[in-house]
Design a protein around this motif. Structure first.
Motif: not given
Length: 107
Positions: A38-39, A59, A41, A57, A2, A55
């Motif tokens: 990525a994702k 790799d 948040g 997430e 994160k 934020d």
């Protein structure tokens, strides 16, 4: 891992926000972040010297750094800090394992 992005818009970025909305920004940024695998948040707007904290997430730190680079290149930001989270217990264990730092001249 994160990471947090803490940013202060440039005049250009602030001007662009006047023609946008929270939902439009989240949708656009989420699509960009997903292209990096990525994702996204949460995204929150702030009062004070910084305008936005988000934020994601990712790799790796390198992926986060690439996202930061493309956002800075847009001209929309005066400042965009990249703040990766960390495992504090791992850091403390390393500090305890290595002991002290020999000051120059005290090797």
């Amino acid at each position: 891992m994160k990471v947090f992005f803490l940013g202060a818009y440039s005049d250009k970025g602030r001007e662009g926000m006047m023609a946008s909305s929270y939902d439009a920004r989240v949708k656009a940024v989420s699509a960009m972040v997903e292209r990096a695998g990525a994702k996204l948040g949460s995204v929150d707007y702030l009062q004070g010297p910084f305008d936005v904290i988000a934020d994601a997430e990712v790799d790796s730190y390198e992926t986060a750094s690439g996202l930061q680079a493309v956002m800075m290149a847009s001209g929309g930001w005066d400042e965009l800090l990249l703040l990766p989270t960390m495992d504090v217990d791992k850091a403390l264990n390393v500090a305890r394992t290595v002991g002290g730092y020999p000051m120059p001249g005290n090797e």
